[in-house]
Design an enzyme around this catalytic site. Structure first.
Site, PDB file in Angstrom:
ATOM      1  N   ASN A   1       0.842  -1.193   0.000  1.00 26.01           N
ATOM      2  CA  ASN A   1       0.000   0.000   0.000  1.00 26.01           C
ATOM      3  C   ASN A   1       0.887   1.256   0.000  1.00 26.01           C
ATOM      4  O   ASN A   1       1.581   1.547   0.975  1.00 26.01           O
ATOM      5  CB  ASN A   1      -0.897  -0.051   1.250  1.00 26.01           C
ATOM      6  CG  ASN A   1      -1.857   1.111   1.322  1.00 26.01           C
ATOM      7  OD1 ASN A   1      -1.478   2.254   1.092  1.00 26.01           O
ATOM      8  ND2 ASN A   1      -3.100   0.820   1.650  1.00 26.01           N
TER       9      ASN A   1
ATOM     10  N   ASP B   1      -1.409  -4.123   9.804  1.00 31.17           N
ATOM     11  CA  ASP B   1      -2.758  -4.295   9.313  1.00 31.17           C
ATOM     12  C   ASP B   1      -3.589  -3.211   9.965  1.00 31.17           C
ATOM     13  O   ASP B   1      -3.444  -2.935  11.158  1.00 31.17           O
ATOM     14  CB  ASP B   1      -3.304  -5.685   9.667  1.00 31.17           C
ATOM     15  CG  ASP B   1      -4.382  -6.087   8.681  1.00 31.17           C
ATOM     16  OD1 ASP B   1      -4.063  -6.198   7.484  1.00 31.17           O
ATOM     17  OD2 ASP B   1      -5.554  -6.267   9.083  1.00 31.17           O
TER      18      ASP B   1
ATOM     19  N   TYR C   1      -9.933   5.698   3.199  1.00 29.17           N
ATOM     20  CA  TYR C   1     -11.168   6.339   3.674  1.00 29.17           C
ATOM     21  C   TYR C   1     -10.941   7.760   4.210  1.00 29.17           C
ATOM     22  O   TYR C   1     -11.855   8.350   4.784  1.00 29.17           O
ATOM     23  CB  TYR C   1     -11.794   5.479   4.778  1.00 29.17           C
ATOM     24  CG  TYR C   1     -12.218   4.102   4.328  1.00 29.17           C
ATOM     25  CD1 TYR C   1     -13.489   3.867   3.820  1.00 29.17           C
ATOM     26  CD2 TYR C   1     -11.330   3.024   4.402  1.00 29.17           C
ATOM     27  CE1 TYR C   1     -13.880   2.599   3.402  1.00 29.17           C
ATOM     28  CE2 TYR C   1     -11.707   1.753   3.988  1.00 29.17           C
ATOM     29  CZ  TYR C   1     -12.976   1.550   3.496  1.00 29.17           C
ATOM     30  OH  TYR C   1     -13.349   0.291   3.080  1.00 29.17           O
TER      31      TYR C   1
HETATM   32  P1  ITT Z   1      -0.985  -4.401   2.743  1.00 31.19           P
HETATM   33  O1  ITT Z   1      -1.795  -5.589   3.228  1.00 31.19           O
HETATM   34  O2  ITT Z   1      -0.089  -4.731   1.583  1.00 31.19           O
HETATM   35  O3  ITT Z   1      -0.287  -3.684   3.847  1.00 31.19           O
HETATM   36  P2  ITT Z   1      -3.613  -3.213   2.303  1.00 31.19           P
HETATM   37  O4  ITT Z   1      -4.095  -1.890   1.762  1.00 31.19           O
HETATM   38  O5  ITT Z   1      -4.282  -4.454   1.767  1.00 31.19           O
HETATM   39  O6  ITT Z   1      -2.017  -3.305   2.118  1.00 31.19           O
HETATM   40  P3  ITT Z   1      -4.753  -3.654   4.907  1.00 31.19           P
HETATM   41  O7  ITT Z   1      -5.216  -5.032   4.616  1.00 31.19           O
HETATM   42  O8  ITT Z   1      -4.133  -3.355   6.237  1.00 31.19           O
HETATM   43  O9  ITT Z   1      -3.699  -3.138   3.853  1.00 31.19           O
HETATM   44  O10 ITT Z   1      -5.993  -2.692   4.689  1.00 31.19           O
HETATM   45  C1  ITT Z   1      -5.953  -1.416   5.169  1.00 31.19           C
HETATM   46  C2  ITT Z   1      -7.092  -0.602   4.553  1.00 31.19           C
HETATM   47  O11 ITT Z   1      -7.719   0.171   5.581  1.00 31.19           O
HETATM   48  C3  ITT Z   1      -6.549   0.378   3.544  1.00 31.19           C
HETATM   49  O12 ITT Z   1      -6.483  -0.174   2.249  1.00 31.19           O
HETATM   50  C4  ITT Z   1      -7.561   1.522   3.659  1.00 31.19           C
HETATM   51  O13 ITT Z   1      -8.711   1.223   2.910  1.00 31.19           O
HETATM   52  C5  ITT Z   1      -7.922   1.489   5.137  1.00 31.19           C
HETATM   53  N1  ITT Z   1      -7.002   2.368   5.902  1.00 31.19           N
HETATM   54  C6  ITT Z   1      -6.013   2.006   6.763  1.00 31.19           C
HETATM   55  N2  ITT Z   1      -5.340   3.064   7.228  1.00 31.19           N
HETATM   56  C7  ITT Z   1      -5.917   4.137   6.636  1.00 31.19           C
HETATM   57  C8  ITT Z   1      -5.655   5.518   6.688  1.00 31.19           C
HETATM   58  O14 ITT Z   1      -4.649   6.025   7.390  1.00 31.19           O
HETATM   59  N3  ITT Z   1      -6.419   6.315   5.963  1.00 31.19           N
HETATM   60  C9  ITT Z   1      -7.427   5.844   5.216  1.00 31.19           C
HETATM   61  N4  ITT Z   1      -7.736   4.548   5.086  1.00 31.19           N
HETATM   62  C10 ITT Z   1      -6.973   3.695   5.792  1.00 31.19           C
END
Ligand code: ITT
Length: 219
Positions: free
Chosen positions: A12, A72, A157
């Site tokens: 991400n 996560d 978000y």
């Molecule tokens: P990795 O598993 O490769 O780290 P991912 O995007 O799939 O990437 P997650 O499974 O942890 O990661 O999902 C986190 C999601 O939660 C992310 O894609 C956003 O939609 C949301 N999210 C997390 N932190 C956020 C933030 O600071 N601002 C906005 N949305 C956030």
């Protein structure tokens, strides 16, 4: 101080930007999965943020000789009984995107009045080495879901996460201001303290490993 090698085990780009920025100034060489990813990637199956963060961190640390950091994170909305939670990234499957995730949240909350739109962001980080957990860090921040997207900074978000103390959504805050109050920023400050201490202690650890002769006449 010893320079540590840290792999950010995430794909991400929003997370990578925020973590790199927050760790500036530490004696660290920071890599991310683009530098090392060959072959498979980890599939999340956990029911909690911690299970997923551990899974990712241990998986990638087996093939990396330095420290590995995975996190996560996600959004929990009270009126949706904690959804999207661990499904935050893929809430609008089968072809999820940040925009579609936001649209889905706003649709599910249609008609829900402002005081009942409470939400929190949660971030769990796991630092690992050689397939074993080293330390875990957590941060969260409370806010509420706005009636429409506002702002263009950040990711995910952020445009609908309204943070009352600043009277802005996270996407309206400059990156530094978001990091100071966000779930990730809070977890990162704990991680930073830990890494600074680890880097400072590393030479001492090496010194302790130098074999010492037993003082003569004592044994
Ligand atoms: P990795 O598993 O490769 O780290 P991912 O995007 O799939 O990437 P997650 O499974 O942890 O990661 O999902 C986190 C999601 O939660 C992310 O894609 C956003 O939609 C949301 N999210 C997390 N932190 C956020 C933030 O600071 N601002 C906005 N949305 C956030």
């Amino acid at each position: 101080m010893t320079e540590l090698r840290l792999l950010l085990a995430t794909t991400n780009q929003g997370k990578i930007r925020e973590i790199r920025e927050a760790l500036k100034g530490l004696p660290l060489k920071v890599f991310d999965l683009r530098d090392v990813l060959r072959g498979g990637s980890y599939r999340e199956r956990g029911r909690t943020f911690l299970e997923n963060a551990r899974g990712k961190s241990l998986y990638y640390s087996r093939a990396w000789d330095g420290l590995t950091l995975a996190e996560d994170s996600g959004l929990e909305i009270e009126a949706l009984h904690g959804a999207p939670g661990v499904h935050s990234a893929r809430f609008s499957r089968p072809e999820p995107s940040d925009e579609k995730n936001i649209r889905k949240v706003l649709r599910l909350l249609r008609g829900v009045p402002r005081p009942e739109r409470k939400a929190r962001f949660v971030c769990t980080m796991v630092l690992a080495k050689d397939g074993k957990p080293v330390r875990e860090f957590r941060g969260e921040v409370r806010g509420r879901i706005g009636l429409e997207p506002r702002g263009s900074n950040g990711f995910g978000y952020d445009p609908v996460f309204y943070y009352a103390p600043k009277r802005k959504t996270f996407a309206e805050l400059p990156p530094g201001a978001k990091n100071r109050v966000s779930h990730r920023g809070r977890a990162l400050r704990k991680l930073k303290r830990y890494l600074a201490a680890a880097a400072a202690a590393a030479p001492a650890v090496r010194l302790r490993r130098v074999p010492r002769r037993a003082p003569s006449g004592r044994r």
